[in-house]
Design a protein around this motif. Sequence first.
Motif, PDB file in Angstrom:
ATOM      1  N   UNK A   1      -8.986  84.511 -52.119  1.00 59.49           N
ATOM      2  CA  UNK A   1      -9.142  83.060 -52.258  1.00 59.49           C
ATOM      3  C   UNK A   1      -8.992  82.418 -50.881  1.00 59.49           C
ATOM      4  N   UNK A   2      -9.828  81.451 -50.595  1.00 64.98           N
ATOM      5  CA  UNK A   2      -9.643  80.646 -49.377  1.00 64.98           C
ATOM      6  C   UNK A   2      -9.463  79.202 -49.820  1.00 64.98           C
ATOM      7  N   UNK A   3      -8.289  78.678 -49.519  1.00 68.05           N
ATOM      8  CA  UNK A   3      -7.915  77.332 -49.947  1.00 68.05           C
ATOM      9  C   UNK A   3      -7.893  76.437 -48.720  1.00 68.05           C
ATOM     10  N   UNK A   4      -8.540  75.285 -48.832  1.00 71.94           N
ATOM     11  CA  UNK A   4      -8.477  74.307 -47.745  1.00 71.94           C
ATOM     12  C   UNK A   4      -7.507  73.207 -48.145  1.00 71.94           C
ATOM     13  N   UNK A   5      -6.556  72.940 -47.284  1.00 73.18           N
ATOM     14  CA  UNK A   5      -5.609  71.842 -47.501  1.00 73.18           C
ATOM     15  C   UNK A   5      -5.798  70.784 -46.437  1.00 73.18           C
ATOM     16  N   UNK A   6      -5.298  69.602 -46.731  1.00 66.36           N
ATOM     17  CA  UNK A   6      -5.311  68.510 -45.746  1.00 66.36           C
ATOM     18  C   UNK A   6      -3.905  67.929 -45.707  1.00 66.36           C
ATOM     19  N   UNK A   7      -3.220  68.131 -44.590  1.00 66.95           N
ATOM     20  CA  UNK A   7      -1.903  67.536 -44.390  1.00 66.95           C
ATOM     21  C   UNK A   7      -2.078  66.216 -43.660  1.00 66.95           C
ATOM     22  N   UNK A   8      -1.314  65.200 -44.058  1.00 64.06           N
ATOM     23  CA  UNK A   8      -1.597  63.878 -43.495  1.00 64.06           C
ATOM     24  C   UNK A   8      -0.387  62.954 -43.545  1.00 64.06           C
ATOM     25  N   UNK A   9      -0.509  61.893 -42.745  1.00 66.38           N
ATOM     26  CA  UNK A   9       0.384  60.741 -42.852  1.00 66.38           C
ATOM     27  C   UNK A   9      -0.443  59.615 -43.441  1.00 66.38           C
ATOM     28  N   UNK A  10       0.118  58.945 -44.420  1.00 70.45           N
ATOM     29  CA  UNK A  10      -0.629  57.849 -45.044  1.00 70.45           C
ATOM     30  C   UNK A  10      -0.848  56.722 -44.048  1.00 70.45           C
ATOM     31  N   UNK A  11      -1.984  56.064 -44.192  1.00 70.50           N
ATOM     32  CA  UNK A  11      -2.262  54.908 -43.333  1.00 70.50           C
ATOM     33  C   UNK A  11      -1.230  53.826 -43.613  1.00 70.50           C
ATOM     34  N   UNK A  12      -0.800  53.141 -42.574  1.00 73.73           N
ATOM     35  CA  UNK A  12       0.231  52.096 -42.743  1.00 73.73           C
ATOM     36  C   UNK A  12      -0.326  50.933 -43.553  1.00 73.73           C
TER      37      UNK A  12
END
Lengths: 170, 155
Positions: free
Chosen positions: A159-170
Amino acid sequence: MTTDLPEEVARMVGVRQYRQTGPLVVDVTTIRNACASVENGNPLYWDEQLATELAGSPVAPQAMVSAWTRPFHWTPDPSEPSLPLQVHFDLKEALGFPEAIMSSDELVFHEPVRVGDRLTSTQVLLSVSEEKTTAVGRGRFWNIAVEYRNQDDLLCCREVIAGFGYRRAA
Amino acid sequence: MAARGLLEVGSTLPPLRHEVTVTSVVLGALASRDWRPMHHDPGFARERNGVPDIFLNTPHQALWIERYLTDWFGPLARIGRLRFRMSRPVFPGEEMTIGATVTGVDTGQAGVAWVEVEIEVRAAGELSTAGTARIAIPAAEGDNPWSLTGDDWKP
């Protein structure tokens, strides 16, 4: 892949980590619970005689593969792993992203997962992108490969999983 | 199994519709053993993820797509490869529609036909998830993709 990664993240790329044997032996009850959640009446999962005729023995829905190696939500042993896909959470921590979501998934199926199997998974960080701004916030995409093997070390799924780690926009 | 005449490139499979509820989202999260709170805790989903509600988790979407494909192709169908990208979460209160179009049929291997499909999942009328799948189905009476092993299984 971007070159502006912290050293501890750059060192993770390509390294197979977190060999974890699942806490569950593949069983009919868990299979049927998953089938019920999507109203899947495929007789392969409800008629053990037919499953044996068609597939050699009762098998699990193919898309269930990750369920068999996910840890329990809690166990009395604090040394037991408590998070699935630990590399994903390592990246959140190392890159300072409070939030993360999954954006894509690719599953390549090999040996069927059979009732009575016990799967072991390993994880490899494949890549991390440069910082990008999306609708949910600013962060980085990453790709993690997970291999699932049965007790005979036969590959059941990659399996190849793509994630997106982020800081929410203010 | 699907009628062979419907397996021409460009043909579309009948859509599957499901009214997504809080129950179905939580059922899927628990059934796939995914305890992350954005799939059962609306407050977490709103405050941490910035979305209006809990949403279907990734393995549950895969289970829905698998169910859709094997509903159509039958119990002898065996998925080789499934790939999908999620561009919009699927929330309770939305109608989810799964559809697929045949993009390829390869009968070059004895004992199996490989069908390629493009998949779309729409929620509340908007594209939510798009992907592809490669499915092994019998090429002739008596064929069984589940019997393929080793180099004969080419996902």
